[in-house]
Design an enzyme around this catalytic site. Structure first.
Site, PDB file in Angstrom:
ATOM      1  N   HIS A 136       0.852  -1.196   0.000  1.00  0.00           N
ATOM      2  CA  HIS A 136       0.000   0.000   0.000  1.00  0.00           C
ATOM      3  C   HIS A 136       0.887   1.245   0.000  1.00  0.00           C
ATOM      4  CE1 HIS A 136      -4.004   1.877   1.522  1.00  0.00           C
ATOM      5  NE2 HIS A 136      -3.275   2.790   0.891  1.00  0.00           N
ATOM      6  N   HIS A 138       1.731   4.989  -1.610  1.00  0.00           N
ATOM      7  CA  HIS A 138       1.500   6.201  -2.393  1.00  0.00           C
ATOM      8  C   HIS A 138       2.882   6.669  -2.855  1.00  0.00           C
ATOM      9  CE1 HIS A 138      -2.720   7.239  -0.906  1.00  0.00           C
ATOM     10  NE2 HIS A 138      -2.350   6.236  -0.108  1.00  0.00           N
ATOM     11  N   LYS A 219      -6.658  -0.111  -8.491  1.00  0.00           N
ATOM     12  CA  LYS A 219      -7.066   0.390  -7.176  1.00  0.00           C
ATOM     13  C   LYS A 219      -8.342   1.214  -7.291  1.00  0.00           C
ATOM     14  CE  LYS A 219      -7.194   1.946  -2.977  1.00  0.00           C
ATOM     15  NZ  LYS A 219      -6.279   2.982  -2.488  1.00  0.00           N
ATOM     16  N   HIS A 221     -10.588   3.784  -5.317  1.00  0.00           N
ATOM     17  CA  HIS A 221     -10.459   4.723  -4.202  1.00  0.00           C
ATOM     18  C   HIS A 221     -11.653   5.656  -4.171  1.00  0.00           C
ATOM     19  CE1 HIS A 221      -8.941   7.709  -1.423  1.00  0.00           C
ATOM     20  NE2 HIS A 221      -7.906   6.921  -1.161  1.00  0.00           N
ATOM     21  N   HIS A 248     -10.628   0.938  -1.513  1.00  0.00           N
ATOM     22  CA  HIS A 248     -10.879   1.903  -0.439  1.00  0.00           C
ATOM     23  C   HIS A 248     -12.300   2.374  -0.705  1.00  0.00           C
ATOM     24  CE1 HIS A 248      -9.612   5.970   1.592  1.00  0.00           C
ATOM     25  NE2 HIS A 248     -10.928   5.891   1.519  1.00  0.00           N
ATOM     26  N   HIS A 322      -6.430  14.009   2.638  1.00  0.00           N
ATOM     27  CA  HIS A 322      -7.578  13.983   1.735  1.00  0.00           C
ATOM     28  C   HIS A 322      -8.061  15.374   1.346  1.00  0.00           C
ATOM     29  CE1 HIS A 322      -7.976   9.674   1.518  1.00  0.00           C
ATOM     30  NE2 HIS A 322      -7.620   9.649   2.784  1.00  0.00           N
TER      31      HIS A 322
END
Length: 570
Positions: A136, A138, A219, A221, A248, A322
């Protein structure tokens, strides 16, 4: 002439043997050596006046005729399959044998040949593990990779394009152009790497383009819209191309609730990120999916383990990651809905029960990529202190618990992402991605990191000193991290479609492409070694209390952790 020596003298000289016990760092976790592959009285050891000399422990056999390239002597191997004392042979970058090394011309029971072309890494009194796999990531900055490597992580999978706002929040590399540029950059880094493409789309065309362009996974998200339609479409493309999907889910429950997401899975295999929910996902009950047979659940490390500081630090992390504004009430409510002490406490216990199968970081996006290994063992230690020994263990050792927890960051992510034939464990025929630890520093500070048989990183003293140990000692890249040795010692994981096509030629890369495989119907929660429990999990929507098979899962936050300030200044 034979002689008898005490266990303590033997352990000091050759490392622990069968029945000896070792404490892991400053935790309460104790391992016991289950088997010793070496032969008493015939142990090999390097150094002045020692065994590995010409005509003694070193034979005349050439490497071409079977001598190992490197032997790690007398190490305690800790892996999901066992805790054993052995010599470990490396040949052509792969783990060649686990057994007894020496000179077969004069020594009995030798199955690893030491010759003039063999180098030695002294493993006496050391612990040997597989390199870690952080699934995981980024990819916010390239400096992450060195930090992960120095912690013992040798494989990283994730998405991103650098410090873009899409990457700050989501582990997705969007589109074939970005995927290609990221893969081209991977020639600079001495670890195995893989890219997850953006999976949020209701039609297949763009997703197929990314899979064929080099993505090894997709992925989903919520920041890109994880709707039931996107979930269904993404899983359909993944089934067609044999790549994994990571999810996610929808924290705000805008496009449906957890039941709607589960329905969109249609029983298909999927890797659920930060399954507890603080990292994102249907509030407050995404943790339910940890009990499903088709879901491969993982944690991210900021909630590992539950401590008195966990809740306080999460709110600020979430606002930054976020792109939220604390002055906007809705943004603040969104953040607060994700942070629940009840589900974080339950996460500790679900890991100890083997219901949560993997550990990862969520690097720089509510996670610390240099702490995957540390936080795994901190969780194990907290559970030992609070829950006692597991039923599978005895009062003498925690061997099963240790096997359960090491599987969470080695073999299980390798299975989940279709690369377990190459990496993920200390087994013959696999790439020699290995980490050597002193027991007192286990999980905290490695002695040596080996990548495809070559030392790639290690702590090193002043290069101008007369010996290697004078201060200042820093973790430094070694020769395996430079030049063509780097690209020959690591791979890029891609889809089978990308590996079979002209991608490597078109991108002009030096690293080999390794296709992932068997990540769809061929695997399920039952494939997660020592971590395959599927309890029925329920969450009270008012109190957030979590129950597994009717039993309330709760524990106190830790006040103090091992593997922390005893080892670090800050």
């Amino acid at each position: 002439m034979s002689t008898r020596i005490s266990r303590s003298v033997y352990a000091d000289m050759f490392g622990p043997t069968t029945g000896d016990r070792v404490r892991l760092a400053d935790t309460d976790l104790i391992i016991e050596v289950e088997k010793d592959y070496t032969t008493y009285g015939e142990e090999v050891k390097f150094g002045g006046g020692k065994v590995i000399r010409d005509g003694m422990g070193q034979s005349q056999v050439t490497n071409k005729d079977g001598a190992a390239d490197t032997v790690i002597t007398n190490a305690v191997v800790v892996d999901h399959w066992g805790i054993v004392k052995a010599d470990v042979a490396i040949k052509a970058g792969m783990i060649h044998a686990i057994g007894k090394a020496g000179n077969p011309d004069i020594q009995p029971n030798v199955d690893i040949i030491i010759g003039p072309g063999t180098d030695i890494i002294a493993g006496e009194g050391k612990i040997l593990t597989a390199g870690g796999f952080d699934s995981h990531i980024h990819f916010i900055c390239p400096q992450q990779i060195e930090h992960a490597l120095m912690s013992g992580v040798t494989t990283m999978l994730g998405g991103g394009t650098g410090p873009s706002h899409g990457t700050f929040a989501t582990t997705c590399t969007p589109g074939p152009w970005h995927i290609g540029r990221m893969i081209q950059s991977f020639d600079a880094f001495p670890v195995n790497l893989g890219i997850s493409g953006k999976g949020n789309a209701a039609l297949p065309g763009a997703l197929i383009e990314m899979v064929e362009g080099g993505a090894c996974a997709l992925k989903l998200h919520e920041d890109w819209g994880t709707t039931p339609a996107a979930i269904d479409n993404c899983l359909t493309v993944a089934d067609d191309h044999d790549v994994q999907v990571m999810i996610h889910s929808d924290t705000l429950n805008e496009s449906g609730f957890v039941e709607d997401t589960i329905k969109a899975f249609k029983g298909r295999t999927i890797h659920a990120f930060h399954t507890e929910g603080a990292g994102g996902g249907h509030a407050p009950d995404i943790i339910k999916v940890a009990g499903l047979a088709n879901v491969l659940p993982s944690s991210t490390n900021p909630t590992r383990p539950f401590t008195r500081n966990t809740i306080d630090e999460h709110l600020d992390m979430l606002m930054v990651c976020h792109h939220l504004d604390p002055s906007i009430a809705e943004d603040l409510a969104f953040a607060e809905s994700r942070i629940r002490k009840e589900t974080i406490a339950a996460e500790d216990i679900l890991h100890d029960l083997g219901a949560l199968s993997m550990m990862s970081s969520d690097s720089q996006a509510m996670g610390r990529l240099g702490e995957v290994i540390i936080r795994t063992w901190q969780t194990a230690d907290k559970m030992k202190k609070q829950r006692g020994s597991l039923p599978q263990d005895s009062s003498r050792n925690d061997n099963f618990r240790v096997k359960r927890y090491i599987a969470k960051y080695t073999i299980n992510p390798s299975i989940a992402h279709g690369v377990s034939k190459l990496i993920g464990s200390v087994e013959t025929g696999k790439m020699a991605d290995l980490v050597l630890w002193s027991p007192a520093f286990f999980g905290v500070k490695p002695d040596c990191i080996i990548k495809a048989g070559m030392i790639v990183a290690a702590p090193m003293g002043d290069p101008n000193a007369s010996i290697p140990t004078p201060q200042p000692v820093h973790y430094q890249p070694m020769f395996g991290a430079y030049g063509r040795a780097l690209t020959a010692s690591s791979v890029v994981f891609t889809s089978q479609a990308a590996a079979a096509g002209p991608l490597a030629r078109d991108l002009g890369i030096a690293k080999a492409l390794y296709p992932v495989s068997n990540v769809r119907g061929g695997i399920s929660k039952k494939s997660m070694i020592h971590n395959d429990a599927t309890p029925t999990i329920e969450v009270d929507p008012e109190t957030y209390e979590v129950r597994a098979d009717g039993e309330l899962l709760t524990c106190a936050p830790a006040e103090v952790l091992p593997m922390a300030q005893r080892y670090f200044m800050y």
